[in-house]
Scaffold this motif. Structure first.
Motif, PDB file in Angstrom:
ATOM      1  N   TYR A  88       0.814  -1.209   0.000  1.00 54.07           N
ATOM      2  CA  TYR A  88       0.000   0.000   0.000  1.00 54.07           C
ATOM      3  C   TYR A  88       0.853   1.267   0.000  1.00 54.07           C
ATOM      4  N   SER A  89       2.034   1.195   0.583  1.00 50.03           N
ATOM      5  CA  SER A  89       2.926   2.352   0.564  1.00 50.03           C
ATOM      6  C   SER A  89       4.354   1.905   0.812  1.00 50.03           C
ATOM      7  N   ARG A  90       5.280   2.705   0.275  1.00 43.16           N
ATOM      8  CA  ARG A  90       6.712   2.492   0.502  1.00 43.16           C
ATOM      9  C   ARG A  90       7.293   3.804   1.020  1.00 43.16           C
ATOM     10  N   THR A  91       8.036   3.698   2.100  1.00 45.54           N
ATOM     11  CA  THR A  91       8.548   4.895   2.754  1.00 45.54           C
ATOM     12  C   THR A  91      10.003   4.690   3.161  1.00 45.54           C
ATOM     13  N   ILE A  92      10.784   5.732   3.019  1.00 42.72           N
ATOM     14  CA  ILE A  92      12.143   5.747   3.562  1.00 42.72           C
ATOM     15  C   ILE A  92      12.106   6.621   4.816  1.00 42.72           C
ATOM     16  N   ILE A  93      12.581   6.062   5.921  1.00 44.38           N
ATOM     17  CA  ILE A  93      12.546   6.795   7.190  1.00 44.38           C
ATOM     18  C   ILE A  93      13.933   6.803   7.835  1.00 44.38           C
ATOM     19  N   MET A  94      14.309   7.971   8.299  1.00 47.06           N
ATOM     20  CA  MET A  94      15.528   8.149   9.076  1.00 47.06           C
ATOM     21  C   MET A  94      15.078   8.761  10.398  1.00 47.06           C
ATOM     22  N   ALA A  95      15.100   7.983  11.452  1.00 46.00           N
ATOM     23  CA  ALA A  95      14.498   8.419  12.718  1.00 46.00           C
ATOM     24  C   ALA A  95      15.192   9.646  13.301  1.00 46.00           C
ATOM     25  N   THR A  96      16.517   9.661  13.263  1.00 47.39           N
ATOM     26  CA  THR A  96      17.311  10.784  13.769  1.00 47.39           C
ATOM     27  C   THR A  96      18.452  11.040  12.789  1.00 47.39           C
ATOM     28  N   PRO A  97      19.134  12.179  12.897  1.00 46.69           N
ATOM     29  CA  PRO A  97      20.258  12.441  11.985  1.00 46.69           C
ATOM     30  C   PRO A  97      21.381  11.418  12.098  1.00 46.69           C
ATOM     31  N   GLN A  98      21.440  10.698  13.217  1.00 45.47           N
ATOM     32  CA  GLN A  98      22.508   9.725  13.418  1.00 45.47           C
ATOM     33  C   GLN A  98      22.102   8.285  13.061  1.00 45.47           C
ATOM     34  N   SER A  99      20.824   8.046  12.834  1.00 47.42           N
ATOM     35  CA  SER A  99      20.366   6.669  12.642  1.00 47.42           C
ATOM     36  C   SER A  99      20.486   6.225  11.186  1.00 47.42           C
ATOM     37  N   THR A 100      20.482   4.926  10.996  1.00 47.37           N
ATOM     38  CA  THR A 100      20.556   4.344   9.665  1.00 47.37           C
ATOM     39  C   THR A 100      19.188   4.472   8.976  1.00 47.37           C
ATOM     40  N   ARG A 190      17.709   4.565  25.164  1.00 45.96           N
ATOM     41  CA  ARG A 190      16.270   4.486  24.883  1.00 45.96           C
ATOM     42  C   ARG A 190      15.467   5.264  25.927  1.00 45.96           C
ATOM     43  N   VAL A 191      15.904   5.217  27.169  1.00 45.34           N
ATOM     44  CA  VAL A 191      15.235   6.010  28.205  1.00 45.34           C
ATOM     45  C   VAL A 191      15.336   7.498  27.872  1.00 45.34           C
ATOM     46  N   ARG A 192      16.517   7.922  27.472  1.00 49.04           N
ATOM     47  CA  ARG A 192      16.719   9.335  27.130  1.00 49.04           C
ATOM     48  C   ARG A 192      15.825   9.752  25.965  1.00 49.04           C
ATOM     49  N   VAL A 193      15.812   8.946  24.906  1.00 49.83           N
ATOM     50  CA  VAL A 193      15.044   9.294  23.708  1.00 49.83           C
ATOM     51  C   VAL A 193      13.546   9.304  23.988  1.00 49.83           C
ATOM     52  N   LEU A 194      13.052   8.244  24.640  1.00 52.33           N
ATOM     53  CA  LEU A 194      11.611   8.151  24.880  1.00 52.33           C
ATOM     54  C   LEU A 194      11.128   9.191  25.890  1.00 52.33           C
ATOM     55  N   THR A 195      11.948   9.475  26.888  1.00 52.31           N
ATOM     56  CA  THR A 195      11.583  10.495  27.871  1.00 52.31           C
ATOM     57  C   THR A 195      11.559  11.874  27.236  1.00 52.31           C
ATOM     58  N   ARG A 196      12.560  12.161  26.429  1.00 50.93           N
ATOM     59  CA  ARG A 196      12.627  13.446  25.732  1.00 50.93           C
ATOM     60  C   ARG A 196      11.444  13.612  24.780  1.00 50.93           C
ATOM     61  N   ARG A 197      11.134  12.551  24.041  1.00 47.69           N
ATOM     62  CA  ARG A 197      10.015  12.598  23.104  1.00 47.69           C
ATOM     63  C   ARG A 197       8.702  12.860  23.843  1.00 47.69           C
ATOM     64  N   ASP A 198       8.565  12.247  25.010  1.00 44.14           N
ATOM     65  CA  ASP A 198       7.349  12.425  25.795  1.00 44.14           C
ATOM     66  C   ASP A 198       7.244  13.854  26.320  1.00 44.14           C
ATOM     67  N   GLU A 199       8.375  14.431  26.758  1.00 42.32           N
ATOM     68  CA  GLU A 199       8.364  15.775  27.318  1.00 42.32           C
ATOM     69  C   GLU A 199       8.116  16.835  26.256  1.00 42.32           C
ATOM     70  N   VAL A 200       8.742  16.655  25.101  1.00 34.72           N
ATOM     71  CA  VAL A 200       8.608  17.639  24.024  1.00 34.72           C
ATOM     72  C   VAL A 200       7.258  17.513  23.339  1.00 34.72           C
ATOM     73  N   THR A 203       6.309  13.012  18.129  1.00 35.17           N
ATOM     74  CA  THR A 203       6.569  11.611  17.801  1.00 35.17           C
ATOM     75  C   THR A 203       7.089  11.479  16.380  1.00 35.17           C
ATOM     76  N   GLY A 204       7.433  12.622  15.768  1.00 39.55           N
ATOM     77  CA  GLY A 204       7.879  12.611  14.384  1.00 39.55           C
ATOM     78  C   GLY A 204       9.270  12.038  14.219  1.00 39.55           C
ATOM     79  N   VAL A 205       9.677  11.902  12.957  1.00 43.70           N
ATOM     80  CA  VAL A 205      11.001  11.385  12.638  1.00 43.70           C
ATOM     81  C   VAL A 205      11.780  12.465  11.903  1.00 43.70           C
ATOM     82  N   PHE A 206      13.076  12.307  11.842  1.00 41.87           N
ATOM     83  CA  PHE A 206      13.933  13.310  11.214  1.00 41.87           C
ATOM     84  C   PHE A 206      13.667  13.410   9.718  1.00 41.87           C
TER      85      PHE A 206
END
Length: 241
Positions: A88-100, A190-200, A203-206
């Motif tokens: 149904y769809s094809r997407t390229i996703i890069m979660a953060t500037p450092q991720s694959t 993962r704690v840092r990322v998920l906590t930061r995402r929750d505070e800010v 839920t978007g990606v880079f």
């Protein structure tokens, strides 16, 4: 995708599954198993990760099947076509500037059944991210195995005979690392990322690229690479440029 808030003070407790819960879990795992079997029949190794691996599913749970290495988009699409599976769809996703960067194939209109794979070699820490949330191979799935993992609320889920046990993650990172089989650094990250995402509250990606039918995944990636320095850097580090 359902937004789940991090639990600030999760409790130690045992959750007993209802018959309906067990039926839903079995149905989701059957769907995942069929998809993984299709891939395996054509020599593609995959894993399923998240709540299906742990057991704490709900009506809107996703089926996330992951091929943990770089493959040709043509090969995957041919396998899916031969099996009668519609993309149904094809997407390229890069979660953060450092991720694959990764390619995502949605096999249903709601994008709840997804196959993904990396577009460059995964870093060791990234492989551990999947184990952090709970991860199963096809053989384990077929044997009814469930694995411990951490959900998006930052609660440790440990499967039990009647359902699962819950325990906090924050403040118990070393214990969680031992239970899920990853490094302490991975848990802290993962704690840092998920906590930061929750505070800010985001839920978007880079980077997210919807790939049209006129382009292959590789062509879309090459086009975006000319415009995005972070993507160029990620691919250069993987010796793909």
């Amino acid at each position: 995708m359902v937004r789940e808030k991090v639990e600030k003070r999760p409790e130690y407790r045992e959750v007993e599954y209802t018959p309906d819960h067990w039926m839903l879990l079995a149905e989701l795992r059957r769907t995942a198993g069929k998809l993984m079997s299709v891939l395996a029949s054509r020599g593609l190794y995959s894993v399923v990760h998240g709540s299906i691996a742990r057991g704490d599913v709900h009506e809107k749970s996703d089926i996330d099947v992951f091929i943990p290495y770089v493959i040709s988009s043509f090969k995957l699409e041919q396998v899916l076509e031969d099996a009668g599976l519609k993309v149904y769809s094809r997407t390229i996703i890069m979660a953060t500037p450092q991720s694959t960067p990764k390619a995502y194939y949605a096999l249903d209109p709601e994008e709840r059944v997804v196959i993904s794979y990396p577009l460059a070699k995964l870093k060791p820490r990234e492989i551990e991210f999947y184990k952090f949330g709970g991860m199963l191979e096809l053989e384990e799935l077929e044997r009814g195995v469930r694995k411990p993992g951490v959900n998006k609320k930052l609660v440790l889920i440990v499967p039990s005979e009647k359902g699962h046990l819950e325990a906090p993650v924050i403040g118990f990172e070393s214990y969680v690392a031992r239970v899920v089989g990853v490094s302490v650094d991975t848990v802290l990250e993962r704690v840092r990322v998920l906590t930061r995402r929750d505070e800010v509250g985001r839920t978007g990606v880079f980077l997210k690229i919807n790939v049209p039918s006129t382009l292959s995944i590789e062509e879309a990636l090459a086009e975006e690479t000319t415009r995005n320095q972070y993507l160029r850097r990620a691919l250069a580090e993987a010796d793909l440029l």
